[in-house]
Motif scaffolding. Structure first.
Motif, PDB file in Angstrom:
ATOM      1  N   PRO A  98       5.234 -19.248  53.984  1.00 59.64           N
ATOM      2  CA  PRO A  98       5.254 -19.877  55.294  1.00 59.64           C
ATOM      3  C   PRO A  98       4.136 -19.314  56.167  1.00 59.64           C
ATOM      4  O   PRO A  98       3.823 -18.133  56.072  1.00 59.64           O
ATOM      5  CB  PRO A  98       6.629 -19.539  55.854  1.00 59.64           C
ATOM      6  N   THR A 100       2.078 -17.559  58.545  1.00 55.85           N
ATOM      7  CA  THR A 100       2.206 -16.437  59.476  1.00 55.85           C
ATOM      8  C   THR A 100       0.923 -15.624  59.433  1.00 55.85           C
ATOM      9  O   THR A 100       0.110 -15.749  58.512  1.00 55.85           O
ATOM     10  CB  THR A 100       3.390 -15.508  59.107  1.00 55.85           C
ATOM     11  N   GLY A 117       4.921 -15.984  63.170  1.00 56.39           N
ATOM     12  CA  GLY A 117       4.859 -17.381  62.747  1.00 56.39           C
ATOM     13  C   GLY A 117       4.780 -18.308  63.958  1.00 56.39           C
ATOM     14  O   GLY A 117       4.595 -17.856  65.088  1.00 56.39           O
ATOM     15  N   SER A 123       5.719 -22.803  59.313  1.00 61.89           N
ATOM     16  CA  SER A 123       6.150 -21.409  59.281  1.00 61.89           C
ATOM     17  C   SER A 123       7.577 -21.257  58.779  1.00 61.89           C
ATOM     18  O   SER A 123       8.166 -20.181  58.895  1.00 61.89           O
ATOM     19  CB  SER A 123       6.045 -20.785  60.676  1.00 61.89           C
TER      20      SER A 123
END
Length: 149
Positions: A98, A100, A117, A123
């Motif tokens: 995700p 970040t 994030g 995210s």
């Protein structure tokens, strides 16, 4: 956004071709994420098992990439540039999935990260992710060493 992700995924290809000291590893991580917020009031646990490589581009510059399986996101990966050596370093890491960004540190076989994030689908709804990991080093390769005479 697609071009940015393509560039992020291509960086390891170019870095692998660079000469220098390399350390290949498997890493086991556990962590906690704040979902839909920027506090750990309702922490959500996570874990990952990654394959990666740290490359010393010079005496003080390191590049690293990792990819593997994760829960709950199924897959994850990360690239990082920083200061230090193969054993101890601190870097700025970007995780494409995700999505970040944040600092990552490594002390011997332990790694630590704290990432921010965007609280959206890219995210995986995470605002913050904090992790601690242990690396199982597979070997070290030194292309710069000349054969001994």
């Amino acid at each position: 956004m697609k071009k940015l992700l393509l560039i992020i995924f291509m960086i390891p290809v170019f870095a692998i071709g660079q000469q220098g000291n390399k350390q290949t590893f498997f890493e086991l991580n556990i962590g906690v994420a704040s979902i839909e917020g920027y506090d750990f009031g309702s922490p959500f646990p996570g874990a990952s098992f990654l394959f990666g490589q740290t490359i010393a581009l010079s005496e003080a510059i390191v590049f690293e990439y990792q990819f593997g399986i994760a829960a709950p996101s199924i897959a994850t990966g990360k690239i990082a540039f920083g200061n230090g050596n193969l054993e101890n370093n601190i870097a700025l890491a970007i995780r494409p999935w995700p999505l970040t960004i944040g600092p990552q540190g490594k002390i011997n076989n332990f790694s630590f990260s704290f990432e921010v994030g965007f609280e959206n689908d890219a995210s995986y709804d995470a605002g913050l992710i904090a992790t601690i990991g242990y690396r199982f080093v597979l070997g070290r390769k030194n292309k710069d060493k000349a054969p001994k005479k």
